[in-house]
Design a protein around this motif. Structure first.
Motif, PDB file in Angstrom:
ATOM      1  N   GLY A 244     -79.369 -15.771  79.139  1.00 57.30           N
ATOM      2  CA  GLY A 244     -79.030 -15.669  77.731  1.00 57.30           C
ATOM      3  C   GLY A 244     -77.602 -16.092  77.424  1.00 57.30           C
ATOM      4  O   GLY A 244     -77.228 -16.224  76.249  1.00 57.30           O
ATOM      5  N   LEU A 245     -76.800 -16.309  78.474  1.00 63.34           N
ATOM      6  CA  LEU A 245     -75.409 -16.722  78.291  1.00 63.34           C
ATOM      7  C   LEU A 245     -75.245 -18.242  78.322  1.00 63.34           C
ATOM      8  O   LEU A 245     -74.132 -18.736  78.208  1.00 63.34           O
ATOM      9  N   PHE A 246     -76.334 -18.970  78.492  1.00 64.98           N
ATOM     10  CA  PHE A 246     -76.229 -20.415  78.641  1.00 64.98           C
ATOM     11  C   PHE A 246     -75.596 -21.087  77.421  1.00 64.98           C
ATOM     12  O   PHE A 246     -74.795 -22.019  77.568  1.00 64.98           O
ATOM     13  N   ASP A 247     -75.950 -20.651  76.233  1.00 67.33           N
ATOM     14  CA  ASP A 247     -75.391 -21.282  75.041  1.00 67.33           C
ATOM     15  C   ASP A 247     -73.881 -21.104  74.989  1.00 67.33           C
ATOM     16  O   ASP A 247     -73.138 -22.030  74.636  1.00 67.33           O
ATOM     17  N   GLU A 248     -73.418 -19.903  75.352  1.00 73.89           N
ATOM     18  CA  GLU A 248     -71.977 -19.668  75.373  1.00 73.89           C
ATOM     19  C   GLU A 248     -71.313 -20.492  76.470  1.00 73.89           C
ATOM     20  O   GLU A 248     -70.211 -21.025  76.288  1.00 73.89           O
ATOM     21  N   ALA A 249     -71.994 -20.616  77.614  1.00 74.55           N
ATOM     22  CA  ALA A 249     -71.452 -21.421  78.703  1.00 74.55           C
ATOM     23  C   ALA A 249     -71.328 -22.883  78.278  1.00 74.55           C
ATOM     24  O   ALA A 249     -70.333 -23.551  78.600  1.00 74.55           O
ATOM     25  N   LYS A 250     -72.317 -23.394  77.572  1.00 72.87           N
ATOM     26  CA  LYS A 250     -72.254 -24.777  77.081  1.00 72.87           C
ATOM     27  C   LYS A 250     -71.043 -24.980  76.189  1.00 72.87           C
ATOM     28  O   LYS A 250     -70.366 -26.016  76.248  1.00 72.87           O
ATOM     29  N   ARG A 251     -70.755 -23.995  75.359  1.00 75.36           N
ATOM     30  CA  ARG A 251     -69.621 -24.101  74.440  1.00 75.36           C
ATOM     31  C   ARG A 251     -68.301 -24.155  75.202  1.00 75.36           C
ATOM     32  O   ARG A 251     -67.376 -24.874  74.821  1.00 75.36           O
ATOM     33  N   MET A 252     -68.217 -23.411  76.299  1.00 81.90           N
ATOM     34  CA  MET A 252     -66.981 -23.330  77.075  1.00 81.90           C
ATOM     35  C   MET A 252     -66.834 -24.465  78.083  1.00 81.90           C
ATOM     36  O   MET A 252     -65.737 -24.734  78.554  1.00 81.90           O
ATOM     37  N   ARG A 253     -67.927 -25.124  78.404  1.00 83.67           N
ATOM     38  CA  ARG A 253     -67.914 -26.102  79.497  1.00 83.67           C
ATOM     39  C   ARG A 253     -67.043 -27.304  79.173  1.00 83.67           C
ATOM     40  O   ARG A 253     -67.157 -27.916  78.114  1.00 83.67           O
ATOM     41  N   PRO A 254     -66.155 -27.699  80.113  1.00 84.24           N
ATOM     42  CA  PRO A 254     -65.421 -28.960  79.933  1.00 84.24           C
ATOM     43  C   PRO A 254     -66.409 -30.127  79.858  1.00 84.24           C
ATOM     44  O   PRO A 254     -67.527 -30.062  80.409  1.00 84.24           O
ATOM     45  N   GLU A 255     -66.016 -31.189  79.209  1.00 85.75           N
ATOM     46  CA  GLU A 255     -66.913 -32.340  79.041  1.00 85.75           C
ATOM     47  C   GLU A 255     -67.317 -32.918  80.389  1.00 85.75           C
ATOM     48  O   GLU A 255     -68.477 -33.283  80.590  1.00 85.75           O
ATOM     49  N   LYS A 256     -66.397 -32.975  81.334  1.00 86.58           N
ATOM     50  CA  LYS A 256     -66.671 -33.517  82.659  1.00 86.58           C
ATOM     51  C   LYS A 256     -66.291 -32.490  83.720  1.00 86.58           C
ATOM     52  O   LYS A 256     -65.186 -31.944  83.691  1.00 86.58           O
ATOM     53  N   LEU A 257     -67.220 -32.247  84.636  1.00 84.19           N
ATOM     54  CA  LEU A 257     -66.935 -31.367  85.766  1.00 84.19           C
ATOM     55  C   LEU A 257     -67.060 -32.111  87.093  1.00 84.19           C
ATOM     56  O   LEU A 257     -66.416 -31.766  88.066  1.00 84.19           O
ATOM     57  N   LEU A 258     -67.919 -33.130  87.110  1.00 85.40           N
ATOM     58  CA  LEU A 258     -68.182 -33.858  88.354  1.00 85.40           C
ATOM     59  C   LEU A 258     -67.008 -34.755  88.711  1.00 85.40           C
ATOM     60  O   LEU A 258     -66.581 -35.583  87.901  1.00 85.40           O
ATOM     61  N   LYS A 259     -66.475 -34.598  89.928  1.00 84.19           N
ATOM     62  CA  LYS A 259     -65.426 -35.482  90.420  1.00 84.19           C
ATOM     63  C   LYS A 259     -65.554 -35.581  91.927  1.00 84.19           C
ATOM     64  O   LYS A 259     -65.087 -34.709  92.674  1.00 84.19           O
ATOM     65  N   PRO A 260     -66.223 -36.645  92.420  1.00 83.67           N
ATOM     66  CA  PRO A 260     -66.377 -36.804  93.870  1.00 83.67           C
ATOM     67  C   PRO A 260     -65.034 -36.898  94.572  1.00 83.67           C
ATOM     68  O   PRO A 260     -64.068 -37.436  94.034  1.00 83.67           O
TER      69      PRO A 260
END
Length: 262
Positions: A244-260
């Motif tokens: 149920g916290l996914f929507d809030e997590a989406k709001r907080m998520r940086p645009e990019k997280l992946l960095k090899p």
């Protein structure tokens, strides 16, 4: 059309690509482990077989459906050598012990850092204890992607484990939390033996394009990813139904997280 051609053409892939769904999805992996001994966590490996060469074009080694199934699994190796067993104390209560005693390669503090016996009111059955092990692997993607955790059912173990490893599935583009390995112990008269380097569990990945290939790369632990992980780790200690916290997590998520790495 033959089944061989059907799979060779990767059915549905071109159609999904035409709808903007990529044929390759990059997934990063890293370890979120805030104490010493990070080196015990080896990289996940692509599942592979050591079968002999197929004697016939119709052999299972040549089956495209079987090949496609196998190659979608990644093997997470066990980090330690450990033998656990249950004993009963004078009051008849179960106690988890190190079956190798003084010969064990792990100190009690190491075991305490790695695993815990869940309280009985959290077991699925009153006679089947549940152990939870730390497995601090983090998988992350910037495209919609779910990780699926399963026991290593493609490997054969001469001595089967005395219970069942629990599976799990969650979206790593929204909720890239560290993994865990939970084991439901069915036969407590038998020890649980784990060997460093042997298959511990598998991960596979579900993407928007079911034909997509997953490219697994080592992820850099950036400030953005570390901060995001810290915002979602251990939330289950405070609330139920973390989905149920996914929507809030989406709001907080940086645009990019992946960095090899590299």
């Amino acid at each position: 059309m033959s089944w061989d051609n059907y799979f060779a053409e990767d059915a549905g892939g071109a159609e999904a690509e035409a709808r903007g769904k990529p044929r390759t999805v990059t997934v990063g992996w890293t370890v979120k482990w805030d104490v010493k001994a990070k080196s015990i966590w080896a990289p996940p490996k692509t599942f592979s077989r050591s079968d002999s060469k197929a004697a016939s074009a119709k052999s299972i080694q040549a089956c495209p459906a079987a090949i496609d199934f196998d190659r979608r699994h990644f093997v997470v190796p066990c980090p330690v050598d450990l033998e656990l067993a249950f004993t009963k104390n004078a009051q008849g209560q179960l106690q988890l012990t190190d079956g190798k005693g003084e010969q064990s390669g792990m100190r009690p503090q190491g075991r305490a850092n790695l695993l815990q016996l869940q309280p009985p009111n959290e077991w699925r059955h009153p006679e089947r204890p549940i152990l939870q092990f730390t497995a601090p692997y983090v998988f992350v993607a910037d495209q919609p992607c779910y990780v699926v955790q399963t026991e290593p059912y493609l490997h054969w173990f001469p001595t089967p484990r005395p219970g069942v490893a629990m599976g799990g599935r969650f979206p790593i583009h929204i909720w890239p939390r560290p993994m865990a390995w939970a084991f439901e112990w069915y036969d407590i008269t038998k020890p649980l033996k784990l060997t460093r380097g042997e298959p511990w569990f598998y991960v596979s990945f579900e993407t928007e394009n079911p034909s997509a290939r997953v490219r697994l790369v080592e992820q850099e632990m950036t400030e953005e990813l570390d901060g995001y992980l810290n915002s979602i780790i251990d939330v289950s200690n405070y609330v139920n139904k973390t989905y149920g916290l996914f929507d809030e997590a989406k709001r907080m998520r940086p645009e990019k997280l992946l960095k090899p790495k590299g």
